[in-house]
Scaffold this motif. Structure first.
Motif, PDB file in Angstrom:
ATOM      1  N   UNK A  53      19.890   4.620   7.532  1.00 20.51           N
ATOM      2  CA  UNK A  53      19.110   4.787   8.519  1.00 20.51           C
ATOM      3  C   UNK A  53      19.011   6.297   9.065  1.00 20.51           C
ATOM      4  N   UNK A  54      17.814   6.881   9.035  1.00 18.92           N
ATOM      5  CA  UNK A  54      17.724   8.310   9.320  1.00 18.92           C
ATOM      6  C   UNK A  54      16.841   8.647  10.178  1.00 18.92           C
ATOM      7  N   UNK A  55      17.022   9.297  11.410  1.00 16.20           N
ATOM      8  CA  UNK A  55      16.292   9.498  12.467  1.00 16.20           C
ATOM      9  C   UNK A  55      15.626  10.930  12.330  1.00 16.20           C
ATOM     10  N   UNK A  56      14.464  11.396  12.030  1.00 12.59           N
ATOM     11  CA  UNK A  56      14.003  12.860  12.016  1.00 12.59           C
ATOM     12  C   UNK A  56      13.423  13.072  13.243  1.00 12.59           C
ATOM     13  N   UNK A  57      13.644  14.361  13.579  1.00 11.08           N
ATOM     14  CA  UNK A  57      13.021  14.623  14.833  1.00 11.08           C
ATOM     15  C   UNK A  57      12.749  16.130  14.792  1.00 11.08           C
ATOM     16  N   UNK A  58      11.686  16.613  15.100  1.00 14.30           N
ATOM     17  CA  UNK A  58      11.435  18.136  15.317  1.00 14.30           C
ATOM     18  C   UNK A  58      12.109  18.583  16.418  1.00 14.30           C
ATOM     19  N   UNK A  59      12.658  19.912  16.365  1.00 20.54           N
ATOM     20  CA  UNK A  59      13.236  20.643  17.207  1.00 20.54           C
ATOM     21  C   UNK A  59      14.714  20.246  17.583  1.00 20.54           C
ATOM     22  N   UNK A  60      15.457  21.054  18.440  1.00 14.65           N
ATOM     23  CA  UNK A  60      16.657  21.145  18.706  1.00 14.65           C
ATOM     24  C   UNK A  60      17.302  20.205  19.796  1.00 14.65           C
ATOM     25  N   UNK A  61      16.216  19.610  20.522  1.00 15.85           N
ATOM     26  CA  UNK A  61      16.681  18.766  21.644  1.00 15.85           C
ATOM     27  C   UNK A  61      16.696  17.679  21.641  1.00 15.85           C
ATOM     28  N   UNK A  62      17.814  16.868  20.693  1.00 10.61           N
ATOM     29  CA  UNK A  62      17.873  15.703  20.281  1.00 10.61           C
ATOM     30  C   UNK A  62      19.050  14.981  20.967  1.00 10.61           C
ATOM     31  N   UNK A  63      18.956  13.817  21.474  1.00 18.53           N
ATOM     32  CA  UNK A  63      19.823  13.248  22.330  1.00 18.53           C
ATOM     33  C   UNK A  63      21.454  12.823  21.581  1.00 18.53           C
ATOM     34  N   UNK A  64      22.223  13.370  22.026  1.00 20.13           N
ATOM     35  CA  UNK A  64      23.765  13.193  21.537  1.00 20.13           C
ATOM     36  C   UNK A  64      23.871  11.694  21.536  1.00 20.13           C
ATOM     37  N   UNK A  65      23.567  11.238  22.589  1.00 20.53           N
ATOM     38  CA  UNK A  65      23.576   9.768  22.753  1.00 20.53           C
ATOM     39  C   UNK A  65      23.074   8.715  21.892  1.00 20.53           C
ATOM     40  N   UNK A  66      21.812   9.338  21.436  1.00 21.72           N
ATOM     41  CA  UNK A  66      21.063   8.433  20.424  1.00 21.72           C
ATOM     42  C   UNK A  66      21.768   8.723  19.020  1.00 21.72           C
ATOM     43  N   UNK A  67      22.181   9.967  18.584  1.00 25.26           N
ATOM     44  CA  UNK A  67      22.751  10.222  17.221  1.00 25.26           C
ATOM     45  C   UNK A  67      24.355   9.652  17.462  1.00 25.26           C
ATOM     46  N   UNK A  68      25.165   9.499  18.378  1.00 28.48           N
ATOM     47  CA  UNK A  68      26.231   8.798  18.320  1.00 28.48           C
ATOM     48  C   UNK A  68      25.889   7.216  18.274  1.00 28.48           C
ATOM     49  N   UNK A  69      25.008   6.557  18.810  1.00 28.28           N
ATOM     50  CA  UNK A  69      24.692   5.294  18.827  1.00 28.28           C
ATOM     51  C   UNK A  69      24.364   5.009  17.541  1.00 28.28           C
TER      52      UNK A  69
END
Length: 168
Positions: A53-69
């Protein structure tokens, strides 16, 4: 009593985060609308095994909560992209083609049509999961299966940052 057929497939889920976020915002007129992966992923897998499962997202502003979950529940990862997710997602899908039976792309973007055609030519089942109103018809025609993102797959973050159910 019905006979149950056990389907043993390995599945990769690749998310174009910016596309899905824009689609949800457009559909629900809510900038805080998000995918509830705890609801959506089991529905997409339908008992099949999750390989990646890989979530690709443009930019640096990625939720650390989402990444952790995503990491803690699904051993998933979040990949920041320099520009659009199209190229990194396509490269990863091509790399995974020989390792999985199916790839589910969360995006309705017509830019993925050639990728879908290529993956299918490699013998991979390709499924699209997206908001129906923002999904390109040509992408739907090429895919093996379409999973619509419905309001039950989403939640809205209120001002305090906590979840509240979607009420579309």
């Amino acid at each position: 009593m019905e006979d149950t057929i056990l389907i043993s497939q390995s599945v990769a889920i690749l998310v174009d985060g910016n596309n899905i976020e824009r689609s949800l915002e457009s559909e629900h007129r809510d900038q805080n609308m998000m995918i509830n992966f705890d609801v959506l992923i089991p529905r997409l897998l339908g008992g099949r095994g999750l390989n990646r499962l890989i979530y690709f997202r443009e930019g640096k502003n990625i939720s650390s909560k989402l990444a952790e979950r995503l990491h803690s529940k699904y051993h998933g990862s979040v990949r920041p992209c320099h520009k659009s997710a199209d190229i990194p997602l396509s490269i990863k899908a091509t790399q995974l083609a020989s390792k999985v039976d199916a790839i589910i792309i969360l995006s309705g973007d017509s830019d993925y049509v050639e990728l879908v055609r290529h993956l299918k030519s490699e013998g991979v089942r390709v499924e699209i999961c997206a908001v129906p109103s923002t999904t390109a018809g040509v992408l739907l025609e090429e895919a093996d299966y379409f999973h619509p993102i419905v309001k039950e797959d989403c939640f809205s973050l209120n001002q305090s940052g906590t979840k509240k159910k979607s009420r579309k």
